[in-house]
Design a protein around this motif. Structure first.
Motif, PDB file in Angstrom:
ATOM      1  N   MET A 386       0.843  -1.184   0.000  1.00 29.47           N
ATOM      2  CA  MET A 386       0.000   0.000   0.000  1.00 29.47           C
ATOM      3  C   MET A 386       0.886   1.246   0.000  1.00 29.47           C
ATOM      4  SD  MET A 386      -2.900   1.101   2.808  1.00 29.47           S
ATOM      5  CE  MET A 386      -3.869  -0.389   2.536  1.00 29.47           C
ATOM      6  N   HIS A 399       0.920   3.692  -9.700  1.00 28.53           N
ATOM      7  CA  HIS A 399       0.947   2.335  -9.146  1.00 28.53           C
ATOM      8  C   HIS A 399       1.069   2.431  -7.620  1.00 28.53           C
ATOM      9  CE1 HIS A 399       2.224   1.884 -13.336  1.00 28.53           C
ATOM     10  NE2 HIS A 399       1.758   0.650 -13.269  1.00 28.53           N
ATOM     11  N   PRO A 401      -1.275   1.806  -4.551  1.00 27.62           N
ATOM     12  CA  PRO A 401      -2.549   1.315  -4.001  1.00 27.62           C
ATOM     13  C   PRO A 401      -2.950   2.033  -2.715  1.00 27.62           C
ATOM     14  CG  PRO A 401      -1.108  -0.503  -4.615  1.00 27.62           C
ATOM     15  CD  PRO A 401      -0.274   0.724  -4.690  1.00 27.62           C
ATOM     16  N   THR A 408      -5.486  -5.367  -5.478  1.00 22.24           N
ATOM     17  CA  THR A 408      -4.416  -4.778  -6.282  1.00 22.24           C
ATOM     18  C   THR A 408      -3.740  -5.848  -7.128  1.00 22.24           C
ATOM     19  OG1 THR A 408      -3.996  -3.064  -4.627  1.00 22.24           O
ATOM     20  CG2 THR A 408      -2.224  -3.548  -6.181  1.00 22.24           C
ATOM     21  N   GLN A 439      -6.748  -2.000  -8.460  1.00 23.09           N
ATOM     22  CA  GLN A 439      -5.586  -1.130  -8.351  1.00 23.09           C
ATOM     23  C   GLN A 439      -4.376  -1.875  -8.915  1.00 23.09           C
ATOM     24  OE1 GLN A 439      -5.760   1.581  -4.701  1.00 23.09           O
ATOM     25  NE2 GLN A 439      -6.510  -0.336  -3.843  1.00 23.09           N
ATOM     26  N   ALA A 471      -3.680  -4.829  -0.477  1.00 22.38           N
ATOM     27  CA  ALA A 471      -2.559  -3.947  -0.171  1.00 22.38           C
ATOM     28  C   ALA A 471      -2.462  -3.717   1.332  1.00 22.38           C
ATOM     29  CB  ALA A 471      -2.721  -2.617  -0.896  1.00 22.38           C
TER      30      ALA A 471
END
Length: 511
Positions: A386, A399, A401, A408, A439, A471
């Protein structure tokens, strides 16, 4: 109300009653399951997401070791009507239904098999790992006291015994092999000291200057303290002749053996062998001003495993399962140390389950098995990174998340992840059909990517494999965080995968 209106309403009521009578209430459906499984209101609203997160918090607190995790999922599967089949027996009775099998107490595969499944249909599977970073009790854990402080010999499993593990309340748990005093048979019992911590790895105060800065030697400076015996007023009884009958006597502190025996409700003399972890006993919680987050230990990767099993159970119970379905959840050990074990992703339990089913229904032919996997789609479900707002520069633009959005996709040009262009397109179509958001995560060129079981699974089976997952913040820390809605969102996505993967994948033909 006019007579004509009343007559029209009566006709509508009659039609609805007839439709209700025609609706199947039991058995399997021959129609695609997308509508039946995705029309549920279960996956909406604050209560659903909160319930999913709180259920996970309770699960991971009650199941601190991988043995507890497998026992927990076994119990959930039993309650959902799944039948256990032993890997050590023939599976001639496995024709259709809901089943699960276990290897080593740390590797589990659950599956749903429709009565009309053909090998050409392939399998839809989710694979995840259920091992988590911990400290393992050494085979001989006895260490010499240091001025009365009692120490314990442990080994890092994965990247542990770093500063994340200092000053935490560490409990002990895992599998204990005990001997029945009457029959002499060896039995397995699980122990869990939570909420009681038995150890702490103390940090050195910053006042001592340079020695407190690290890095620290994991063998000599990251040693758990489990007691103090320097006061001279201990009234602990001496070693008994009965206790000396245990093969573990002398290999581990006698106080620890007595504690383990008390948790297992046996005598020390009955202890044969142990596989025990030290773990953080602090329970998880929802956090943030509006409970946007879930804070807990062992998120990697109990998050995706918990979500996958619950989605399979929901898929089985929330609507008629298609007669041509072969849906699998495979949970593996040892991902954090390379997966090269009989219970790891490279140990072949997933492939063994599919091979046995193919052999039962269509014959034991390598060609049939290869054809089955060529028509299959597998999700490698593992946590990914994340976005951390304090270190925004290390993340690749577009990119990054965020919490509470959706699962993701993990992408990597150097094949640390298995997602290819077709898998990417399939995942996007599955999300669209299921009303989910996706994501994306890709590491920057100046960073090193981690790995998953995805490349192992895809190379061993030949099945297209997609890497995606939940994430999380603080990966590989002793305590991490994810979004408070992310478990619920993952369960929803995974169930949609089971419902729709075949019809979506068929659109891509031989790609």
């Amino acid at each position: 109300m006019s007579d004509a209106t009343q007559e029209a309403l009566a006709q509508i009521k009659k039609t609805l009653e007839l439709l209700a009578l025609q609706k199947p209430t039991t058995g399997e459906a021959s129609q695609p399951a997308a509508v039946a499984h995705n029309s549920s209101q279960k996956y909406r609203g604050k209560d659903y997401f909160e319930e999913s997160s709180k259920s996970y918090i309770n699960f991971t607190y009650e199941s601190p070791t991988i043995y507890h995790v497998v026992e927990y999922f076994s119990r959930k599967l039993d309650e959902a009507g799944f039948s256990y089949v032993s890997e050590k027996s023939t599976w001639s009775e496995v024709k259709s239904g809901k089943y699960y099998t276990i290897r080593n107490g740390t590797n589990l595969v659950a599956f749903i098999l429709g009565s009309d499944w053909k090998y050409e249909t392939g399998v839809g599977a989710i694979g995840s790992h259920i091992d988590a970073l911990c400290a393992k009790l050494k085979p001989v854990s006895t260490k010499k006291d240091v001025e009365g402080f009692q120490l314990l010999g442990v080994a890092p499993y994965g990247g542990t015994l770093n500063t994340y593990w200092f000053d935490r309340d560490l409990g002990i748990g895992g599998r204990v092999l005990v001997r029945d005093p009457d029959s002499g048979k060896i039995e397995s019992r699980l122990i869990n000291s939570a909420p009681h911590p038995i150890a702490k790895i103390p940090s050195l105060a910053v006042h001592f200057g340079e020695p407190a800065n690290g890095p620290f030697d994991k063998e000599d400076q990251a040693v758990p303290v489990i007691g103090y015996s320097g006061t001279g007023d201990d009234d602990e009884e001496g070693d008994s002749e009965d206790e000396k009958r245990s093969p573990l006597f002398g290999k581990h502190p006698i106080g620890l053996l007595r504690y383990i025996a008390s948790l297992a409700k046996v005598k020390v003399s009955q202890l044969v062998q142990v596989d025990l972890d030290l773990f953080d006993v602090q329970k998880g919680t929802l956090g943030g001003l509006k409970n946007d987050f879930l804070f807990a230990p062992r998120l990697d990767d109990r998050l995706c495993s918990f979500s996958a099993v619950n989605s399979l159970i929901d898929f089985a119970n929330d609507g008629p399962v298609p007669r041509d379905a072969f849906s699998i959840v495979a949970l593996f050990d040892d991902e954090e140390v390379g997966s090269l074990s009989r219970q790891g992703a490279r140990g072949g339990l997933l492939e063994s389950v599919v091979q046995r089913v193919v052999a039962n229904l269509h014959g034991d032919s390598p060609e049939l098995l290869r054809t089955t996997f060529a028509n299959s789609l597998i999700i490698s479900a593992d946590v990914n990174h994340m976005f951390n707002p304090n270190f925004s520069s290390v993340y690749l633009e577009h990119h990054r998340p965020k919490p509470n959005v959706g699962v993701t996709l993990s992408l990597d040009s150097n094949l640390h992840m298995s997602t290819d262009v077709v898998g990417l397109a399939v995942a996007e179509e599955l999300a669209r059909l299921n009303g989910d958001k996706l994501q994306y995560f890709h590491i920057k060129n100046n960073s090193r990517s981690g790995g998953t079981i995805g490349p192992f699974i895809s190379s061993q089976t030949g099945a297209r494999t997609i890497d995606l997952g939940i994430a999380q913040l603080s990966m590989h820390s002793i305590r991490a965080a994810t979004g408070s809605k992310d478990i619920g969102l993952a369960i929803k996505f995974f169930k949609g995968f089971f419902a729709n993967w075949r019809s979506v994948y068929d659109k891509f033909g031989d790609l």
